[in-house]
Design an enzyme around this catalytic site. Structure first.
Site, PDB file in Angstrom:
ATOM      1  CG  HIS A  98      48.063  46.341  42.195  1.00  0.00           C
ATOM      2  ND1 HIS A  98      48.986  46.452  43.214  1.00  0.00           N
ATOM      3  CD2 HIS A  98      48.035  47.571  41.608  1.00  0.00           C
ATOM      4  CE1 HIS A  98      49.472  47.684  43.237  1.00  0.00           C
ATOM      5  NE2 HIS A  98      48.916  48.377  42.268  1.00  0.00           N
ATOM      6  CG  ASP A 121      52.090  45.530  46.057  1.00  0.00           C
ATOM      7  OD1 ASP A 121      51.916  44.528  46.770  1.00  0.00           O
ATOM      8  OD2 ASP A 121      51.491  45.716  44.976  1.00  0.00           O
ATOM      9  CG  HIS A 123      52.681  40.829  46.793  1.00  0.00           C
ATOM     10  ND1 HIS A 123      51.555  41.372  47.365  1.00  0.00           N
ATOM     11  CD2 HIS A 123      52.833  39.601  47.332  1.00  0.00           C
ATOM     12  CE1 HIS A 123      51.032  40.489  48.212  1.00  0.00           C
ATOM     13  NE2 HIS A 123      51.795  39.409  48.217  1.00  0.00           N
ATOM     14  CG  ASP A 125      51.969  43.678  42.145  1.00  0.00           C
ATOM     15  OD1 ASP A 125      51.979  42.549  42.678  1.00  0.00           O
ATOM     16  OD2 ASP A 125      51.194  44.582  42.521  1.00  0.00           O
ATOM     17  CG  HIS A 138      46.894  40.068  41.751  1.00  0.00           C
ATOM     18  ND1 HIS A 138      46.490  40.239  43.056  1.00  0.00           N
ATOM     19  CD2 HIS A 138      47.498  38.861  41.709  1.00  0.00           C
ATOM     20  CE1 HIS A 138      46.854  39.177  43.772  1.00  0.00           C
ATOM     21  NE2 HIS A 138      47.452  38.327  42.974  1.00  0.00           N
ATOM     22  CG  ASP A 225      48.498  45.696  46.908  1.00  0.00           C
ATOM     23  OD1 ASP A 225      47.743  45.398  47.851  1.00  0.00           O
ATOM     24  OD2 ASP A 225      48.904  44.874  46.060  1.00  0.00           O
ATOM     25  CG  ASP A 227      49.227  43.337  49.273  1.00  0.00           C
ATOM     26  OD1 ASP A 227      50.193  44.095  49.141  1.00  0.00           O
ATOM     27  OD2 ASP A 227      48.848  42.556  48.368  1.00  0.00           O
ATOM     28  CD  GLU A 270      45.183  42.899  45.003  1.00  0.00           C
ATOM     29  OE1 GLU A 270      44.529  42.021  45.603  1.00  0.00           O
ATOM     30  OE2 GLU A 270      45.601  42.768  43.833  1.00  0.00           O
TER      31      GLU A 270
HETATM   32  N1  LIG Z   1      48.818  42.729  43.644  1.00  0.00           N
HETATM   33  C1  LIG Z   1      49.113  41.692  44.402  1.00  0.00           C
HETATM   34  N2  LIG Z   1      48.561  41.530  45.563  1.00  0.00           N
HETATM   35  N3  LIG Z   1      49.979  40.833  43.895  1.00  0.00           N
HETATM   36  C2  LIG Z   1      50.342  39.586  44.535  1.00  0.00           C
HETATM   37  C3  LIG Z   1      51.225  38.778  43.657  1.00  0.00           C
HETATM   38  C4  LIG Z   1      51.629  37.496  44.295  1.00  0.00           C
HETATM   39  C5  LIG Z   1      52.618  36.664  43.514  1.00  0.00           C
HETATM   40  N4  LIG Z   1      53.881  37.357  43.394  1.00  0.00           N
HETATM   41  C6  LIG Z   1      52.078  36.315  42.127  1.00  0.00           C
HETATM   42  O1  LIG Z   1      52.594  36.774  41.151  1.00  0.00           O
HETATM   43  O2  LIG Z   1      51.131  35.579  42.021  1.00  0.00           O
HETATM   44 MN   LIG Z   2      49.952  44.745  44.181  1.00  0.00          MN
HETATM   45 MN   LIG Z   3      50.297  43.155  46.919  1.00  0.00          MN
END
Ligand SMILES: NC(=[NH2+])NCCC[C@H](N)C(=O)O
Ligand SMILES: [Mn+2]
Ligand SMILES: [Mn+2]
Length: 298
Positions: A98, A121, A123, A125, A138, A225, A227, A270
């Site tokens: 990402h 997402d 998350h 991010d 990411h 994303d 995920d 991702e």
């Molecule tokens: N684009 C993603 N899949 N991001 C996941 C981030 C996971 C976690 N919050 C980190 O900063 O490491």
């Molecule tokens: Mn992401």
């Molecule tokens: Mn994610």
């Protein structure tokens, strides 16, 4: 009919698990171009941007892992995406992790026409070098695009921020770091958790999201994303989290976005074929993009 331009960004420098650099191949293999063309669109695959070879690089800054490499990738992507935007075409950017959205959104914003963002997402991010638990970039791109984080990333393309917080929406979140949550609250972006999707239903969430992202803007960027989906439907991602968006909810969201007519650009990120099962996640990505560009049952 839309002018769609596919750009591959095969970078895995934004996180720690190898394989996501093969995302563009997996998505192409699943038939992206052919299927979009079958829907009647003018589709052209512009190939991949240049990305450094991972084996030749090591981590220098533990709070911004592979900073130089991520920045170089995003600069290349910025140039390619701004070219496509100038032709009034819709770029479909294939990640990669990402972190590439720092480059894609810089390219989209280069025209200085205001746009909104729907960030799909698990998350947020929304980390910065100060809040990150992993040092993986990411986990930072949405913050960067809002003007928070390392100045050289924020100012990619020579201007900042790329988007206003009042036009940014997160959808599907269920894994947020402690200090990241504070940043999300401080910026005031709208963040729909999975619990809210459960209660309100995906249709109502998307209608609100579109309203927020298109308020006084000229269109919407979707940053998808994979995920965001439940790992049952998208197992091939580096940071899977249970309790995600279902197959039908994912398609419904894309169909509502298609109906809005407001999509101007898309990231699909991702997808990690090494962690996948028979390209299930690559196929899911293509199916969702088909729905986003008008595929319906009848
Ligand atoms: N684009 C993603 N899949 N991001 C996941 C981030 C996971 C976690 N919050 C980190 O900063 O490491
Ligand atoms: Mn992401
Ligand atoms: Mn994610």
């Amino acid at each position: 009919m839309a002018k769609l331009r596919i750009i591959g960004a095969p970078s895995d420098f934004g996180q720690g698990r190898r394989g996501v650099d093969m995302g563009p191949s997996a998505i192409r293999y699943a038939g992206l171009s052919e299927k979009l063309a079958r829907l009647g669109h003018d589709v052209e695959d512009l190939g991949n941007i240049v990305v450094p070879t991972p084996e030749m690089h090591t981590v220098k800054d533990e709070k911004l892992k592979y900073f130089d490499e991520v920045k170089a990738v995003c600069e290349n992507l910025y140039r390619e995406v701004s070219r496509v935007m100038e032709e009034d075409a819709i770029p479909i950017i294939l990640g990669g992790d990402h972190s590439i959205s720092i480059g894609s959104m810089a390219g989209i914003a280069a025209s200085r026409r205001p746009f909104g963002v729907i960030w799909f997402d698990a998350h947020g991010d929304m980390n910065t070098p100060e809040t990150t638990p992993s040092g993986n970039i990411h986990g930072m791109p949405l913050a960067v695009n809002l003007g928070l984080g390392h100045p050289e990333l924020i100012h990619l393309g020579g201007f900042a921020p790329k988007v206003k917080p009042e036009n940014v929406v997160l959808v599907g979140i269920r894994s947020i770091d402690e200090d990241e949550a504070k940043l999300i609250r401080q910026t005031g972006i709208r963040a729909y958790t999975m619990a809210e999707i459960d209660r309100m239903g995906m249709a109502a969430v998307m209608e609100e999201a579109i309203r927020i992202a298109s308020n006084q803007t000229e269109g919407i960027h979707l940053s998808l994303d994979l995920d965001s989906l439940d790992p049952t439907f998208a197992p091939g991602v580096g940071t899977p989290v249970n309790g995600g968006v279902t197959y039908r909810e994912g398609h419904l969201a894309m169909e509502i976005l298609a109906d809005s007519g407001k999509i101007r650009s898309v990231d699909v990120v991702e997808v990690n074929p090494i962690l996948d099962i028979h390209n299930q996640t690559g196929n899911m990505a293509v199916e969702l993009v088909e729905s986003l560009f008008g595929k319906t049952v009848m």
